[in-house]
Design a protein around this motif. Structure first.
Motif, PDB file in Angstrom:
ATOM      1  N   THR A  15      55.497  43.510  40.042  1.00 24.35           N
ATOM      2  CA  THR A  15      54.281  43.899  39.339  1.00 24.35           C
ATOM      3  C   THR A  15      53.119  43.604  40.277  1.00 24.35           C
ATOM      4  OG1 THR A  15      53.899  41.724  38.339  1.00 24.35           O
ATOM      5  CG2 THR A  15      55.292  43.285  37.088  1.00 24.35           C
ATOM      6  N   SER A  46      50.502  42.048  39.538  1.00 24.42           N
ATOM      7  CA  SER A  46      50.111  40.665  39.291  1.00 24.42           C
ATOM      8  C   SER A  46      50.985  39.678  40.068  1.00 24.42           C
ATOM      9  CB  SER A  46      50.166  40.363  37.794  1.00 24.42           C
ATOM     10  OG  SER A  46      49.728  39.055  37.543  1.00 24.42           O
ATOM     11  N   THR A  48      49.670  39.831  43.747  1.00 30.03           N
ATOM     12  CA  THR A  48      48.384  39.165  43.984  1.00 30.03           C
ATOM     13  C   THR A  48      48.475  37.658  43.784  1.00 30.03           C
ATOM     14  OG1 THR A  48      47.696  39.691  41.723  1.00 30.03           O
ATOM     15  CG2 THR A  48      46.905  41.156  43.487  1.00 30.03           C
ATOM     16  N   SER A  49      49.173  37.226  42.750  1.00 28.83           N
ATOM     17  CA  SER A  49      49.269  35.774  42.517  1.00 28.83           C
ATOM     18  C   SER A  49      50.044  35.093  43.637  1.00 28.83           C
ATOM     19  CB  SER A  49      49.888  35.472  41.153  1.00 28.83           C
ATOM     20  OG  SER A  49      51.234  35.880  41.097  1.00 28.83           O
ATOM     21  N   GLU A  83      41.774  35.668  37.941  1.00 29.57           N
ATOM     22  CA  GLU A  83      42.386  36.988  37.773  1.00 29.57           C
ATOM     23  C   GLU A  83      41.597  37.779  36.732  1.00 29.57           C
ATOM     24  OE1 GLU A  83      46.732  39.132  37.401  1.00 29.57           O
ATOM     25  OE2 GLU A  83      46.550  37.073  36.680  1.00 29.57           O
ATOM     26  N   SER A 143      41.458  40.834  34.119  1.00 31.24           N
ATOM     27  CA  SER A 143      42.440  41.581  33.331  1.00 31.24           C
ATOM     28  C   SER A 143      42.479  43.022  33.828  1.00 31.24           C
ATOM     29  CB  SER A 143      42.102  41.534  31.839  1.00 31.24           C
ATOM     30  OG  SER A 143      40.992  42.335  31.569  1.00 31.24           O
ATOM     31  N   SER A 144      43.645  43.625  33.760  1.00 34.58           N
ATOM     32  CA  SER A 144      43.805  44.985  34.291  1.00 34.58           C
ATOM     33  C   SER A 144      42.877  45.978  33.596  1.00 34.58           C
ATOM     34  CB  SER A 144      45.262  45.435  34.199  1.00 34.58           C
ATOM     35  OG  SER A 144      45.708  45.384  32.870  1.00 34.58           O
ATOM     36  N   ASP A 175      49.918  50.266  37.473  1.00 35.78           N
ATOM     37  CA  ASP A 175      49.801  48.818  37.372  1.00 35.78           C
ATOM     38  C   ASP A 175      48.760  48.371  38.386  1.00 35.78           C
ATOM     39  OD1 ASP A 175      50.314  46.179  36.615  1.00 35.78           O
ATOM     40  OD2 ASP A 175      52.020  45.965  37.972  1.00 35.78           O
ATOM     41  N   SER A 197      46.186  44.696  39.638  1.00 38.78           N
ATOM     42  CA  SER A 197      45.819  43.301  39.468  1.00 38.78           C
ATOM     43  C   SER A 197      44.719  42.984  40.463  1.00 38.78           C
ATOM     44  CB  SER A 197      47.035  42.403  39.722  1.00 38.78           C
ATOM     45  OG  SER A 197      46.662  41.037  39.669  1.00 38.78           O
ATOM     46  N   TYR A 233      42.017  39.608  41.774  1.00 40.01           N
ATOM     47  CA  TYR A 233      41.447  38.268  41.724  1.00 40.01           C
ATOM     48  C   TYR A 233      40.084  38.317  42.394  1.00 40.01           C
ATOM     49  CZ  TYR A 233      45.741  35.806  40.357  1.00 40.01           C
ATOM     50  OH  TYR A 233      46.834  35.340  39.679  1.00 40.01           O
TER      51      TYR A 233
END
Length: 181
Positions: free
Chosen positions: A48, A50, A53-54, A67, A69-70, A86, A88, A90
Protein backbone atom coordinates in the motif's frame (compact mmCIF):
# COMPACT_ATOMS: atom_id res chain seq x y z
CA UNK A 1 16.78 -67.52 -34.96
CA UNK A 2 14.14 -67.07 -32.41
CA UNK A 3 16.79 -66.13 -29.88
CA UNK A 4 18.12 -63.46 -32.26
CA UNK A 5 14.59 -62.16 -32.92
CA UNK A 6 13.95 -62.01 -29.19
CA UNK A 7 17.15 -59.95 -28.73
CA UNK A 8 16.07 -57.56 -31.49
CA UNK A 9 12.65 -57.19 -29.90
CA UNK A 10 14.30 -56.51 -26.52
CA UNK A 11 16.53 -53.85 -28.09
CA UNK A 12 13.54 -52.16 -29.75
CA UNK A 13 11.57 -52.32 -26.53
CA UNK A 14 14.52 -50.86 -24.58
CA UNK A 15 14.86 -47.99 -27.07
CA UNK A 16 11.13 -47.25 -26.84
CA UNK A 17 11.27 -47.23 -23.03
CA UNK A 18 14.32 -44.90 -23.02
CA UNK A 19 12.64 -42.51 -25.48
CA UNK A 20 9.49 -42.48 -23.33
CA UNK A 21 11.55 -41.76 -20.19
CA UNK A 22 13.33 -38.88 -21.93
CA UNK A 23 10.06 -37.41 -23.23
CA UNK A 24 8.41 -37.67 -19.80
CA UNK A 25 11.50 -36.10 -18.16
CA UNK A 26 11.48 -33.18 -20.58
CA UNK A 27 7.75 -32.58 -20.09
CA UNK A 28 8.04 -32.74 -16.29
CA UNK A 29 11.09 -30.44 -16.28
CA UNK A 30 9.24 -27.93 -18.43
CA UNK A 31 6.21 -28.10 -16.11
CA UNK A 32 8.39 -27.50 -13.04
CA UNK A 33 10.10 -24.51 -14.66
CA UNK A 34 6.76 -22.99 -15.67
CA UNK A 35 5.38 -23.52 -12.16
CA UNK A 36 8.42 -21.91 -10.52
CA UNK A 37 8.23 -18.94 -12.90
CA UNK A 38 4.53 -18.41 -12.20
CA UNK A 39 5.05 -18.67 -8.44
CA UNK A 40 7.85 -16.10 -8.48
CA UNK A 41 5.59 -13.69 -10.38
CA UNK A 42 2.80 -14.17 -7.83
CA UNK A 43 5.14 -13.63 -4.88
CA UNK A 44 5.89 -10.05 -5.90
CA UNK A 45 4.36 -8.14 -3.00
CA UNK A 46 1.86 -5.41 -3.58
CA UNK A 47 2.43 -2.65 -1.05
CA UNK A 48 0.00 0.00 0.00
CA UNK A 49 1.16 3.56 -0.47
CA UNK A 50 0.96 4.00 3.31
CA UNK A 51 3.26 1.01 3.90
CA UNK A 52 5.83 2.53 1.57
CA UNK A 53 5.75 6.04 3.03
CA UNK A 54 5.76 4.88 6.65
CA UNK A 55 8.69 2.54 5.96
CA UNK A 56 10.66 5.32 4.25
CA UNK A 57 9.95 7.65 7.20
CA UNK A 58 11.24 4.98 9.61
CA UNK A 59 14.29 4.09 7.49
CA UNK A 60 15.23 7.74 7.08
CA UNK A 61 14.54 8.41 10.78
CA UNK A 62 12.47 11.46 9.92
CA UNK A 63 10.92 13.11 12.95
CA UNK A 64 8.03 15.49 13.32
CA UNK A 65 6.15 14.22 10.29
CA UNK A 66 2.42 13.62 10.25
CA UNK A 67 0.52 11.40 7.85
CA UNK A 68 -2.16 13.18 5.86
CA UNK A 69 -5.34 11.18 5.30
CA UNK A 70 -5.69 10.06 1.70
CA UNK A 71 -8.88 12.08 1.36
CA UNK A 72 -6.96 15.28 2.22
CA UNK A 73 -4.10 14.74 -0.23
CA UNK A 74 -6.24 16.47 -2.85
CA UNK A 75 -5.58 19.71 -0.94
CA UNK A 76 -1.93 19.34 -1.97
CA UNK A 77 -1.98 17.46 -5.28
CA UNK A 78 -4.70 18.07 -7.87
CA UNK A 79 -4.90 14.44 -9.01
CA UNK A 80 -7.47 13.71 -11.73
CA UNK A 81 -10.12 11.08 -10.96
CA UNK A 82 -9.07 7.55 -11.91
CA UNK A 83 -5.32 8.29 -11.99
CA UNK A 84 -4.35 6.63 -8.70
CA UNK A 85 -6.03 3.97 -6.61
CA UNK A 86 -3.97 4.52 -3.45
CA UNK A 87 -1.92 7.37 -2.04
CA UNK A 88 -0.15 8.41 1.13
CA UNK A 89 1.61 11.56 2.24
CA UNK A 90 3.61 12.72 5.23
CA UNK A 91 4.32 16.38 5.90
CA UNK A 92 6.37 18.13 8.53
CA UNK A 93 4.60 19.30 11.65
CA UNK A 94 7.25 21.98 12.21
CA UNK A 95 7.19 25.33 10.45
CA UNK A 96 10.98 25.36 10.01
CA UNK A 97 11.07 21.95 8.31
CA UNK A 98 9.72 21.59 4.78
CA UNK A 99 9.97 17.81 4.38
CA UNK A 100 7.22 15.98 2.51
CA UNK A 101 7.06 12.34 1.47
CA UNK A 102 4.35 11.05 -0.85
CA UNK A 103 3.60 7.81 -2.66
CA UNK A 104 0.96 7.13 -5.28
CA UNK A 105 -0.11 3.82 -6.81
CA UNK A 106 -1.19 4.29 -10.41
CA UNK A 107 -4.35 2.69 -11.76
CA UNK A 108 -2.59 2.02 -15.08
CA UNK A 109 0.71 2.77 -16.73
CA UNK A 110 -0.87 5.17 -19.23
CA UNK A 111 -1.79 7.49 -16.32
CA UNK A 112 1.89 7.94 -15.39
CA UNK A 113 2.57 11.08 -17.45
CA UNK A 114 -0.61 12.70 -16.17
CA UNK A 115 0.45 12.14 -12.55
CA UNK A 116 4.02 13.32 -13.19
CA UNK A 117 2.61 16.54 -14.64
CA UNK A 118 0.51 17.05 -11.48
CA UNK A 119 3.56 16.40 -9.28
CA UNK A 120 5.74 18.79 -11.29
CA UNK A 121 3.05 21.49 -11.10
CA UNK A 122 2.80 21.04 -7.33
CA UNK A 123 6.56 21.22 -6.80
CA UNK A 124 6.83 24.17 -9.20
CA UNK A 125 4.18 26.08 -7.25
CA UNK A 126 5.97 25.26 -3.98
CA UNK A 127 9.26 26.52 -5.42
CA UNK A 128 7.65 29.80 -6.44
CA UNK A 129 6.02 30.15 -3.01
CA UNK A 130 9.21 29.33 -1.08
CA UNK A 131 11.51 31.37 -3.31
CA UNK A 132 10.91 34.40 -1.10
CA UNK A 133 10.47 32.53 2.20
CA UNK A 134 14.10 31.57 2.72
CA UNK A 135 17.02 29.61 1.41
CA UNK A 136 16.29 26.52 3.55
CA UNK A 137 12.73 26.16 2.26
CA UNK A 138 13.64 26.87 -1.36
CA UNK A 139 16.63 24.50 -1.37
CA UNK A 140 14.50 21.71 0.13
CA UNK A 141 11.88 22.09 -2.59
CA UNK A 142 14.42 22.33 -5.41
CA UNK A 143 16.22 19.22 -4.10
CA UNK A 144 13.01 17.19 -4.45
CA UNK A 145 13.04 13.98 -6.47
CA UNK A 146 10.39 11.79 -8.05
CA UNK A 147 10.94 8.10 -8.74
CA UNK A 148 8.74 5.68 -10.65
CA UNK A 149 8.67 1.95 -10.03
CA UNK A 150 5.41 1.01 -11.68
CA UNK A 151 2.79 1.00 -10.25
CA UNK A 152 4.33 3.30 -7.62
CA UNK A 153 5.31 6.93 -7.98
CA UNK A 154 7.31 8.25 -5.03
CA UNK A 155 7.94 11.93 -4.25
CA UNK A 156 10.58 13.11 -1.79
CA UNK A 157 10.65 16.80 -0.92
CA UNK A 158 13.57 16.65 1.48
CA UNK A 159 17.10 18.01 1.72
CA UNK A 160 18.28 14.38 1.37
CA UNK A 161 15.84 13.35 -1.34
CA UNK A 162 18.32 11.01 -3.06
CA UNK A 163 18.63 8.97 0.15
CA UNK A 164 14.83 8.89 0.48
CA UNK A 165 14.59 7.63 -3.12
CA UNK A 166 17.11 4.90 -2.28
CA UNK A 167 15.02 3.89 0.74
CA UNK A 168 11.93 3.72 -1.49
CA UNK A 169 13.77 1.57 -4.04
CA UNK A 170 14.94 -0.80 -1.32
CA UNK A 171 11.29 -1.41 -0.38
CA UNK A 172 9.82 -2.07 -3.82
CA UNK A 173 11.28 -4.41 -6.39
CA UNK A 174 14.05 -2.52 -8.15
CA UNK A 175 14.03 -2.86 -11.89
CA UNK A 176 16.12 -1.33 -14.62
CA UNK A 177 13.43 0.81 -16.22
CA UNK A 178 12.94 3.31 -13.41
CA UNK A 179 12.75 6.97 -14.20
CA UNK A 180 14.14 9.39 -11.66
CA UNK A 181 13.47 13.08 -12.14
Amino acid sequence: MSNQKRKQNNIVLTIIIIVLIVIISVVLSFAVIITLFNNSEKEKKEYTASEITSTVVKKMKYENLSEISSSNISKYYDIPEGTVDDCSMYISTRSDNFTEIACFRLTSEDKQEQLIEVINDYIGEKAITYNNVGDNAYSTVTASKTDIKYPYVFVAVTPDSEAAINAFESIVAVDSDSKTK
